[in-house]
Every structure is written in structure tokens, then in C-alpha cells.
Motif scaffolding. Structure first.
Motif, PDB file in Angstrom:
ATOM      1  N   PHE A 260       0.848  -1.183   0.000  1.00 40.25           N
ATOM      2  CA  PHE A 260       0.000   0.000   0.000  1.00 40.25           C
ATOM      3  C   PHE A 260       0.890   1.241   0.000  1.00 40.25           C
ATOM      4  N   ILE A 261       0.542   2.199  -0.839  1.00 44.68           N
ATOM      5  CA  ILE A 261       1.180   3.514  -0.800  1.00 44.68           C
ATOM      6  C   ILE A 261       0.100   4.501  -0.387  1.00 44.68           C
ATOM      7  N   VAL A 385       1.996 -12.889  -8.319  1.00 44.12           N
ATOM      8  CA  VAL A 385       1.928 -11.535  -8.854  1.00 44.12           C
ATOM      9  C   VAL A 385       2.088 -10.531  -7.714  1.00 44.12           C
ATOM     10  N   THR A 386       2.866  -9.482  -7.953  1.00 43.13           N
ATOM     11  CA  THR A 386       3.043  -8.401  -6.986  1.00 43.13           C
ATOM     12  C   THR A 386       1.893  -7.411  -7.135  1.00 43.13           C
ATOM     13  N   VAL A 387       1.357  -6.946  -6.023  1.00 43.21           N
ATOM     14  CA  VAL A 387       0.222  -6.017  -6.045  1.00 43.21           C
ATOM     15  C   VAL A 387       0.618  -4.711  -5.365  1.00 43.21           C
ATOM     16  N   ILE A 388       0.343  -3.589  -6.038  1.00 39.30           N
ATOM     17  CA  ILE A 388       0.545  -2.252  -5.468  1.00 39.30           C
ATOM     18  C   ILE A 388      -0.800  -1.535  -5.472  1.00 39.30           C
ATOM     19  N   ASP A 412       1.192  -6.345   3.014  1.00 42.03           N
ATOM     20  CA  ASP A 412       2.481  -6.848   3.503  1.00 42.03           C
ATOM     21  C   ASP A 412       3.430  -5.678   3.756  1.00 42.03           C
ATOM     22  N   ASN A 413       3.274  -4.631   2.949  1.00 39.61           N
ATOM     23  CA  ASN A 413       4.120  -3.447   3.069  1.00 39.61           C
ATOM     24  C   ASN A 413       3.244  -2.198   3.043  1.00 39.61           C
ATOM     25  N   ILE A 414       3.623  -1.194   3.832  1.00 36.35           N
ATOM     26  CA  ILE A 414       2.925   0.090   3.796  1.00 36.35           C
ATOM     27  C   ILE A 414       3.961   1.212   3.759  1.00 36.35           C
ATOM     28  N   ALA A 415       3.937   1.964   2.674  1.00 34.29           N
ATOM     29  CA  ALA A 415       4.733   3.185   2.580  1.00 34.29           C
ATOM     30  C   ALA A 415       3.774   4.361   2.574  1.00 34.29           C
ATOM     31  N   PHE A 416       4.247   5.527   2.957  1.00 33.66           N
ATOM     32  CA  PHE A 416       3.364   6.688   2.954  1.00 33.66           C
ATOM     33  C   PHE A 416       4.132   7.927   2.527  1.00 33.66           C
ATOM     34  N   LYS A 435       6.930  -3.523   6.752  1.00 39.16           N
ATOM     35  CA  LYS A 435       7.503  -4.382   5.724  1.00 39.16           C
ATOM     36  C   LYS A 435       7.586  -5.765   6.328  1.00 39.16           C
ATOM     37  N   ARG A 436       6.659  -6.598   5.931  1.00 37.85           N
ATOM     38  CA  ARG A 436       6.487  -7.891   6.590  1.00 37.85           C
ATOM     39  C   ARG A 436       7.676  -8.825   6.396  1.00 37.85           C
ATOM     40  N   THR A 437       8.347  -8.727   5.254  1.00 32.82           N
ATOM     41  CA  THR A 437       9.355  -9.730   4.914  1.00 32.82           C
ATOM     42  C   THR A 437      10.799  -9.243   5.062  1.00 32.82           C
ATOM     43  N   GLY A 438      11.010  -8.096   5.695  1.00 32.57           N
ATOM     44  CA  GLY A 438      12.390  -7.644   5.839  1.00 32.57           C
ATOM     45  C   GLY A 438      12.471  -6.339   6.607  1.00 32.57           C
ATOM     46  N   ASP A 439      13.688  -5.889   6.796  1.00 37.65           N
ATOM     47  CA  ASP A 439      13.925  -4.663   7.542  1.00 37.65           C
ATOM     48  C   ASP A 439      13.778  -3.453   6.620  1.00 37.65           C
ATOM     49  N   PHE A 440      13.619  -2.292   7.235  1.00 36.60           N
ATOM     50  CA  PHE A 440      13.524  -1.059   6.485  1.00 36.60           C
ATOM     51  C   PHE A 440      14.014   0.080   7.371  1.00 36.60           C
ATOM     52  N   GLU A 441      14.248   1.213   6.742  1.00 37.68           N
ATOM     53  CA  GLU A 441      14.758   2.375   7.461  1.00 37.68           C
ATOM     54  C   GLU A 441      13.633   3.013   8.280  1.00 37.68           C
TER      55      GLU A 441
END
Length: 482
Positions: A260-261, A385-388, A412-416, A435-441
Motif C-alpha cells: 500500500f502507498i 503476482v506483486t500487487v501495489i 504486507d508493506n505500507i509506505a506513505f 515491511k512484513r518480509t524484511g527490515d527497512f529504514e
């Protein structure tokens, strides 16, 4: 036995059972007769003999209605139980016997003779009320239908009868009880819907499903049922092509996830998603965008104004852009449209822009639409398939919730992206909440859309209150409230 409508066969777990009676009911104009015509046309295409028993419309009218939607049953046998036109002018009367006795015997004899002579494999009786009206009471009607069903089953004939229910509850109950299968058609604010409420022995897919009447007749779109996960998850990143943004994302978002953005209007959600697809195209992936909130011309102009080559990507076949017309599709039809695109074009990434436009443009109640969007996202993800999905939130500055409509559980991921007030001016920031599957800043970075593309700055440090929309300098050893 195929019904002639693929989506209906799917709902009925494969089709109709041979030698059974099926009831198709609904209010006038919902498509009951068309469904019966598809059923007969399928038989004709299989070199079967079929019979249309009708009483409200003439053979000529039925064929004309079929021709309007590309259905041809001109080779079917027809039995017209309706009165001839001279009935209106002649003064026929029954002085010594009940009219229903004569009409009932005439109907029964003509149907029996026609079936014996033609020996059809499929019969449509449209509507069954023709038999109802000549019976004296509920008991006689039940006996007539039971004998009719046994007669048909003896000849291994599959019969489809139509009815407008709810007018006479006692007869409605009898019809439902005696039928081996029931298909209900409706039409309302959420569009045309179809539901199989009964399918004796074989079962059916529950719930109502999308339906439309188009130039080729009835089209039915079953609800999606996400298939089980078919492959092990192996992390492969989707990069943005912007070093600072990839650093923020922990290298990028994983493929085969739902991202999700979020952000307020005009913040750059669509541009950020399109940037991800642009880099994906450079990395050899195919993408598809579905626009709900702007037209193709505006999207193309706006993207190319910030150096995102939409036209070039479309011409190369790496990007498909579809503008979804408001209130033209059910959620099920939209889902099937996306799946067809994925399967025919081997699409790797699907972007839905955005949720508010989706819930406004797609027919149906908002709660149902959100559930169907969740099912589509899960289905695509399980297919690799990747979904945005872009998602507009109400706050102009700051962020109080990750998504609207309580949709964060899908992601699975949320950016804003968001606006903040800094030094008396309105500026933008970008960050990652999940970010469900890894680290992020865990920091925020300044974000700007320029004529040369998207600019992402270094991490913002020494500030607090950014998520509330009013950043303040944090001084070491000083109370933050001062």
C-alpha cells in the motif's frame, strides 16, 4: 450438462445434472428468459434436440430478443401455449365445465405429445405460471409438477423453468421444494446479481455473484476464491531506481507481496507507484495499472512531465494501462478482467490506483467491495503476482492511520507520503510503516516531485512531530514541549 454460460457452470460446480428440473426465478427484466435461451443454444451447438415451451411471447418475439444479444435458437422446436390473437375478438365461453379443466387438459396433452414426438434432451418452460394458473389449488399444482418431473426424468430430459416469485407464496414454496436446483436473479443498486440457492446432490458456490447483460447475452462472473499458496516464498526485490528511496525501503519491496502507498491527495502516491513499475520494466518485468481516479490522457501527461516514459513502456509491451469506467463493472467482473490480463500478458505486477476510486466506481456496497479487493489481492499474490495499491487518507498533514477503510491487514508493506509544515512552507516526506518480509529504514526522508523525476533526500534527523504534520527541532537536554 453445460448451461451455456461458463460462469454459471462454475457456480453450479460443473453444470446442470442431466434429467433434473431447475428453477430460475427473479423479477421481470432480470434475465430469466435469456438464461433459458443460452441453455437451449448450448444444446443446439451440441447437436441436441431442444424444446422451448412458451406462452407470454411469440416465437417471433423470442427469436428477435435472442438476435439482439447474438443468441440463435432458430433451430429449436417451439410449443406455444399462449392464446391466439383471435381469442381477444372471439366470445368463447365455458358454460357447463370449469375453464381450468379444459385449459389444463389442453396444456397437458400438447406438452405430452410434443415431447413424445420431438424427444428433446433440453426443455425450457417460460414461465411455469402457465401451469399454475390452470390448477384449482396448491395440492393439484404440486401433483401436476411432480407428474411433470417424473415424466421428464423417465425420458432423461433436463428442464429449466422460469418464474416470477413472491406473488403467491404458497406456490412459490412448492416450486422451490420440488426443484432440483434454484438460480435466483436480481437487479438493484449494486447491479445485476445471480445466486444459486440450491443444487441437489452436487452443491453450489455460495453467495451472490456478478452478472451483466451484454451484446453476447448473459455474462456471469463468480466470486474469487483465492487458491492455496502454490510455491515457497523466495525474496526477490522490486527496486525503485532511486538509491535514496531503495535505502529507505531496505533495498526495495519484495515481489509477490501486497504493497500500500498511502497519503493525502496530490502527495505523489500514483507517481511513486508508477516509478516502481518503470524500474520493474527496466528489470524485465511486465506491469498493469488500473486507473480509477483519472483518465489515461491525464495520467500519461502527468507521468511524462516528471520523466516517467509511460508511452514508451506501453509501446514496448512492458506496461498496460486500463481506465476503468465508473459503475460499469461489478467487483467480480473487474477481478476476472485483471486475472485475464495477468494470464494472457504474463503480468508480474498489478497496480490499483486507488481504493477510494475503486469503491466509488465498482458496483456494490463498500464492505463487500473491500472484501472482494482483499480476495483479488490474495488470489494474485498466490499466483506469484506483486500487487501495489494506492490509498488516499484524509489528513493533509501528518498521519493518524496507515490506511482508510481499515485495510492495513491486507498489506504486507505500507509506505506513505505526507505533507509537513517546515519553516513556514509546505513540504513532503516519505516513510515506511510496515515491511512484513524484511527490515527497512525507520527514519523519514524529504520527498519531492520534480521535472527530472522523483527526488528523495537524506534521512531527516533532529526533528520530532513529523507524523503530526508540524516538525519541531529536538534539542538535547531540553524538554520537547518547550
Amino acid at each position: 450438462m453445460n448451461s451455456g454460460i461458463n460462469g454459471l457452470d462454475e457456480i453450479l460446480n460443473g453444470g446442470l445434472a442431466k434429467g433434473r428440473m431447475y428453477l430460475v426465478h427473479g423479477q421481470p427484466g432480470t434475465g430469466k428468459t435469456l438464461l433459458g435461451m443460452h441453455f437451449l443454444e448450448e444444446g443446439l451447438q451440441n447437436d441436441e434436440t431442444v424444446l422451448f415451451i412458451h406462452g407470454e411471447e411469440s416465437r417471433r418475439e423470442i427469436l428477435a430478443n435472442g438476435e439482439a444479444v447474438s443468441i440463435d435458437i432458430s433451430d429449436a422446436e417451439f410449443l406455444d401455449l399462449g392464446p391466439e390473437s383471435d381469442f381477444f375478438t372471439d366470445d368463447d365461453s365455458y358454460d357447463l365445465v370449469e375453464p381450468s379443466d379444459i385449459e389444463r387438459d389442453r396444456y397437458t396433452k400438447r406438452i405430452h405429445e410434443a415431447i413424445k414426438e420431438i424427444n428433446p434432451s433440453r426443455v425450457v418452460l417460460d414461465p411455469i405460471s402457465q401451469l399454475r394458473y390452470v390448477e384449482a389449488n396448491e395440492y393439484q399444482f404440486r401433483k401436476r409438477i411432480l407428474s411433470f418431473m417424473r415424466f421428464l426424468k423417465q425420458h432423461e430430459i433436463t428442464v429449466l423453468v422460469t418464474a416470477t416469485l413472491y406473488s403467491e407464496p404458497e406456490y412459490d414454496t412448492e416450486l422451490r421444494s420440488l426443484s432440483d436446483g434454484i438460480v435466483k436473479l436480481t437487479r438493484g443498486e449494486d447491479g445485476r446479481r445471480v445466486e444459486a440457492t440450491k443444487h441437489r446432490a452436487l452443491g453450489q458456490r455460495g453467495g451472490d455473484h456478478g452478472m451483466e447483460i451484454r451484446e453476447t447475452g448473459l455474462e456471469i462472473f463468480p466470486r474469487l476464491i483465492p487458491e492455496p499458496h502454490e510455491h515457497a516464498f523466495t525474496p526477490e526485490l522490486i527496486h525503485s531506481g532511486i538509491d535514496e528511496l531503495d535505502e529507505l525501503l531496505g533495498g526495495g519491496f519484495d515481489q509477490r507481496t501486497v504493497t500500500f502507498i498511502s497519503g493525502p491527495t496530490g502527495a505523489g502516491k500514483t507517481s511513486t507507484g508508477t516509478q516502481l513499475l518503470t524500474q520493474a520494466a527496466r528489470d524485465g518485468l511486465n506491469s498493469a495499472i488500473y486507473l480509477f481516479e483519472e483518465n489515461l490522457e491525464t495520467f500519461t501527461h502527468r507521468s511524462e512531465a516528471i520523466d516517467i516514459p509511460v508511452t514508451e513502456l506501453r509501446e514496448d509491451g512492458a506496461l498496460s494501462v486500463t481506465e476503468v469506467e465508473p459503475l460499469a463493472l461489478s467487483s467480480e467482473e473487474f477481478a476476472h478482467m485483471v486475472i485475464d490480463q495477468v494470464e494472457t500478458a504474463e503480468t508480474d505486477i498489478v497496480m490499483i490506483d486507488g481504493i477510494d476510486g475503486y469503491t466509488i466506481s465498482i458496483q456494490g456496497h463498500q464492505q463487500d467491495l473491500v472484501r472482494e479487493l482483499h480476495a483479488l489481492a490474495r488470489y494474485l499474490k498466490n499466483k506469484g503476482v506483486t500487487v501495489i495499491i494506492t490509498n488516499e487518507i484524509s489528513e493533509i498533514t501528518g498521519i493518524s492511520e496507515a490506511t482508510n477503510n481499515q485495510l492495513s491487514y491486507i498489506a504486507d508493506n505500507i509506505a506513505f507520503v505526507s505533507y509537513v509544515e517546515m519553516d513556514g512552507s509546505l513540504r513532503k516526506v516519505i516513510g515506511v510503516l510496515k515491511k512484513r518480509t524484511g527490515d527497512f529504514e525507520k527514519t523519514l526522508r524529504e520527498f519531492e516531485i520534480t521535472g527530472d523525476g522523483i527526488y528523495v533526500g537524506e534521512p531527516l534527523t533532529g526533528l520530532h512531530g513529523i507524523l503530526q504534520g508540524s516538525p519541531m527541532t529536538q534539542t538535547i537536554g531540553t524538554d520537547a514541549n518547550e
